[in-house]
Motif scaffolding. Sequence first.
Motif, PDB file in Angstrom:
ATOM      1  N   GLY A  78       0.801  -1.210   0.000  1.00  0.00           N
ATOM      2  CA  GLY A  78       0.000   0.000   0.000  1.00  0.00           C
ATOM      3  C   GLY A  78       0.834   1.259   0.000  1.00  0.00           C
ATOM      4  N   GLU A  79       0.163   2.357  -0.217  1.00  0.00           N
ATOM      5  CA  GLU A  79       0.826   3.653  -0.324  1.00  0.00           C
ATOM      6  C   GLU A  79       0.891   4.409   1.003  1.00  0.00           C
ATOM      7  OE1 GLU A  79       2.148   4.964  -3.169  1.00  0.00           O
ATOM      8  OE2 GLU A  79       1.720   3.056  -4.148  1.00  0.00           O
ATOM      9  N   THR A  80       0.094   4.008   1.988  1.00  0.00           N
ATOM     10  CA  THR A  80      -0.039   4.842   3.183  1.00  0.00           C
ATOM     11  C   THR A  80       0.615   4.284   4.436  1.00  0.00           C
ATOM     12  OG1 THR A  80      -2.172   3.835   3.708  1.00  0.00           O
ATOM     13  CG2 THR A  80      -2.211   5.829   2.360  1.00  0.00           C
ATOM     14  N   THR A  81       1.050   3.036   4.424  1.00  0.00           N
ATOM     15  CA  THR A  81       1.587   2.417   5.627  1.00  0.00           C
ATOM     16  C   THR A  81       2.971   1.845   5.348  1.00  0.00           C
ATOM     17  OG1 THR A  81      -0.631   1.784   6.323  1.00  0.00           O
ATOM     18  CG2 THR A  81       1.183   0.653   7.388  1.00  0.00           C
ATOM     19  N   ALA A  82       3.886   2.075   6.261  1.00  0.00           N
ATOM     20  CA  ALA A  82       5.208   1.455   6.173  1.00  0.00           C
ATOM     21  C   ALA A  82       5.248   0.306   7.168  1.00  0.00           C
ATOM     22  CB  ALA A  82       6.296   2.466   6.498  1.00  0.00           C
ATOM     23  N   VAL A  83       5.641  -0.861   6.714  1.00  0.00           N
ATOM     24  CA  VAL A  83       5.760  -2.033   7.582  1.00  0.00           C
ATOM     25  C   VAL A  83       7.244  -2.315   7.771  1.00  0.00           C
ATOM     26  CG1 VAL A  83       5.218  -4.480   7.893  1.00  0.00           C
ATOM     27  CG2 VAL A  83       3.580  -2.964   6.739  1.00  0.00           C
ATOM     28  N   TRP A  84       7.684  -2.148   8.998  1.00  0.00           N
ATOM     29  CA  TRP A  84       9.083  -2.386   9.343  1.00  0.00           C
ATOM     30  C   TRP A  84       9.194  -3.738  10.019  1.00  0.00           C
ATOM     31  CZ3 TRP A  84      13.194   0.924   8.387  1.00  0.00           C
ATOM     32  CH2 TRP A  84      12.853   2.161   7.874  1.00  0.00           C
ATOM     33  N   GLY A  85      10.335  -4.359   9.872  1.00  0.00           N
ATOM     34  CA  GLY A  85      10.580  -5.633  10.533  1.00  0.00           C
ATOM     35  C   GLY A  85      12.040  -5.752  10.918  1.00  0.00           C
ATOM     36  N   ALA A  86      12.285  -6.650  11.855  1.00  0.00           N
ATOM     37  CA  ALA A  86      13.653  -6.989  12.237  1.00  0.00           C
ATOM     38  C   ALA A  86      13.921  -8.375  11.657  1.00  0.00           C
ATOM     39  CB  ALA A  86      13.810  -6.987  13.745  1.00  0.00           C
ATOM     40  N   PHE A  87      14.869  -8.467  10.760  1.00  0.00           N
ATOM     41  CA  PHE A  87      15.118  -9.690  10.012  1.00  0.00           C
ATOM     42  C   PHE A  87      16.520 -10.206  10.281  1.00  0.00           C
ATOM     43  CE2 PHE A  87      12.013  -7.143   7.782  1.00  0.00           C
ATOM     44  CZ  PHE A  87      11.035  -8.066   7.480  1.00  0.00           C
ATOM     45  N   LEU A  88      16.631 -11.511  10.387  1.00  0.00           N
ATOM     46  CA  LEU A  88      17.936 -12.157  10.550  1.00  0.00           C
ATOM     47  C   LEU A  88      18.434 -12.651   9.212  1.00  0.00           C
ATOM     48  CD1 LEU A  88      17.332 -14.235  13.779  1.00  0.00           C
ATOM     49  CD2 LEU A  88      18.676 -12.162  13.541  1.00  0.00           C
TER      50      LEU A  88
END
Length: 72
Positions: A62-72
């Motif tokens: 989507g254009e309105t939400t940023a999804v951040w994650g912590a990845f190994l």
Amino acid sequence: MLESVVPSSLEVRLAHSNEASALAEVQITTWRSAYAHILPGEFLASLCHATFTERFRELIEGETTAVWGAFL
């Protein structure tokens, strides 16, 4: 001190849509563990991997939400 508990390969970044399934798995597993004493077991058992995956994919793409994650 933080260096002793955080793996050196940990990368915090925006999620990619091909990671939606893994993010859904983490969320469902976490909810089932964290809320086991608060929410009904039937509700937690009903959490649908496909539904969560699709929702994460929609958010990531989507254009309105940023999804951040912590990845190994």
